[in-house]
Scaffold this motif. Structure first.
Motif, PDB file in Angstrom:
ATOM      1  N   ALA A  63       0.847  -1.196   0.000  1.00  0.00           N
ATOM      2  CA  ALA A  63       0.000   0.000   0.000  1.00  0.00           C
ATOM      3  C   ALA A  63       0.883   1.246   0.000  1.00  0.00           C
ATOM      4  O   ALA A  63       1.914   1.276   0.677  1.00  0.00           O
ATOM      5  N   PRO A  64       0.485   2.267  -0.739  1.00  0.00           N
ATOM      6  CA  PRO A  64       1.323   3.470  -0.867  1.00  0.00           C
ATOM      7  C   PRO A  64       1.181   4.416   0.330  1.00  0.00           C
ATOM      8  O   PRO A  64       0.849   5.582   0.195  1.00  0.00           O
ATOM      9  N   THR A  65       1.443   3.874   1.527  1.00  0.00           N
ATOM     10  CA  THR A  65       1.308   4.670   2.745  1.00  0.00           C
ATOM     11  C   THR A  65       2.634   4.899   3.452  1.00  0.00           C
ATOM     12  O   THR A  65       2.691   5.669   4.400  1.00  0.00           O
ATOM     13  N   GLY A  66       3.661   4.182   3.046  1.00  0.00           N
ATOM     14  CA  GLY A  66       4.930   4.227   3.747  1.00  0.00           C
ATOM     15  C   GLY A  66       5.002   3.214   4.872  1.00  0.00           C
ATOM     16  O   GLY A  66       6.080   2.931   5.388  1.00  0.00           O
ATOM     17  N   SER A  67       3.850   2.678   5.268  1.00  0.00           N
ATOM     18  CA  SER A  67       3.835   1.693   6.355  1.00  0.00           C
ATOM     19  C   SER A  67       2.866   0.549   6.085  1.00  0.00           C
ATOM     20  O   SER A  67       2.494  -0.170   7.002  1.00  0.00           O
ATOM     21  N   GLY A  68       2.433   0.378   4.849  1.00  0.00           N
ATOM     22  CA  GLY A  68       1.516  -0.707   4.520  1.00  0.00           C
ATOM     23  C   GLY A  68       0.098  -0.394   4.956  1.00  0.00           C
ATOM     24  O   GLY A  68      -0.230   0.753   5.311  1.00  0.00           O
ATOM     25  N   ALA A  98     -10.088  -5.740  15.875  1.00  0.00           N
ATOM     26  CA  ALA A  98      -9.797  -4.306  15.920  1.00  0.00           C
ATOM     27  C   ALA A  98     -10.412  -3.601  14.716  1.00  0.00           C
ATOM     28  O   ALA A  98     -10.839  -4.237  13.749  1.00  0.00           O
ATOM     29  N   HIS A  99     -10.413  -2.285  14.777  1.00  0.00           N
ATOM     30  CA  HIS A  99     -10.749  -1.482  13.610  1.00  0.00           C
ATOM     31  C   HIS A  99      -9.539  -1.510  12.679  1.00  0.00           C
ATOM     32  O   HIS A  99      -8.414  -1.256  13.104  1.00  0.00           O
ATOM     33  N   ASN A 100      -9.777  -1.838  11.423  1.00  0.00           N
ATOM     34  CA  ASN A 100      -8.691  -1.921  10.447  1.00  0.00           C
ATOM     35  C   ASN A 100      -8.355  -0.522   9.919  1.00  0.00           C
ATOM     36  O   ASN A 100      -8.892   0.477  10.394  1.00  0.00           O
ATOM     37  N   ASP A 101      -7.468  -0.466   8.925  1.00  0.00           N
ATOM     38  CA  ASP A 101      -7.061   0.839   8.392  1.00  0.00           C
ATOM     39  C   ASP A 101      -8.143   1.518   7.555  1.00  0.00           C
ATOM     40  O   ASP A 101      -8.024   2.695   7.226  1.00  0.00           O
ATOM     41  N   PHE A 102      -9.223   0.810   7.231  1.00  0.00           N
ATOM     42  CA  PHE A 102     -10.389   1.452   6.621  1.00  0.00           C
ATOM     43  C   PHE A 102     -11.213   2.171   7.682  1.00  0.00           C
ATOM     44  O   PHE A 102     -12.087   2.967   7.365  1.00  0.00           O
TER      45      PHE A 102
END
Length: 165
Positions: A63-68, A98-102
């Protein structure tokens, strides 16, 4: 100073819907890509002695976030469980999620931007505790820290998905 992660033992992880090395199954994709947003079925065996619970994660390192991007972080799966079915409900009482990155609790599938393929690493982690004692409403970094700092062993499979223009 060496900052590498120590090698940990592995065990067996399989999925009939999304086998290792294949494209993510259509039902695992988000609805916007024509999927059903269902977590894959997972079956594992061979966890080490001393395992008292399991955790499951799904991570996109591309993912283009720098941290996945974290698609799923679940834990407190009892040690006598060796599988999860297709489509674990977000409100399942048999594990904590948990709440995911979405920003939603539970699993959300791939939704990469158009471009090169992304890898989706599904992992099961064997843990020496019955409960991580982590609040699912807190950021998933807390659960991930507890998982990765205590795991006795882990097993992973990697699938891929690509959106083309």
């Amino acid at each position: 100073m060496d900052h590498t992660t120590p090698e940990i033992p592995s065990f067996t992880l399989l999925s009939s819907t999304t086998p290792d090395g294949t494209e993510v199954a259509p039902q695992q994709l988000v609805e916007g890509l024509g999927g059903e947003n269902l977590s894959p079925d997972l079956q594992w065996s061979g966890a080490p002695e001393g395992t008292r619970s399991f955790a499951v994660t799904c991570f996109d390192p591309d993912a283009p976030t720098g941290s996945g991007f974290w698609h799923w972080v679940a834990w407190d799966i009892p040690a006598d469980v060796g599988s999860l079915p297709l489509g674990v409900p977000r409100d399942s009482s048999s594990l904590r999620q948990a709440h995911n990155d979405f920003g939603t609790q539970g699993y959300d599938g791939p939704e990469p931007p158009a471009g090169p393929p992304h890898r989706y690493v599904f992992s099961v982690h064997a843990l020496p505790v019955e409960s991580l004692e982590v609040d699912p409403e807190s950021p998933h970094i807390g659960a991930r820290f507890a998982i990765f700092s205590q795991q006795l062993a882990s097993a992973s499979l990697t699938a891929h998905y690509q959106v083309t223009d």
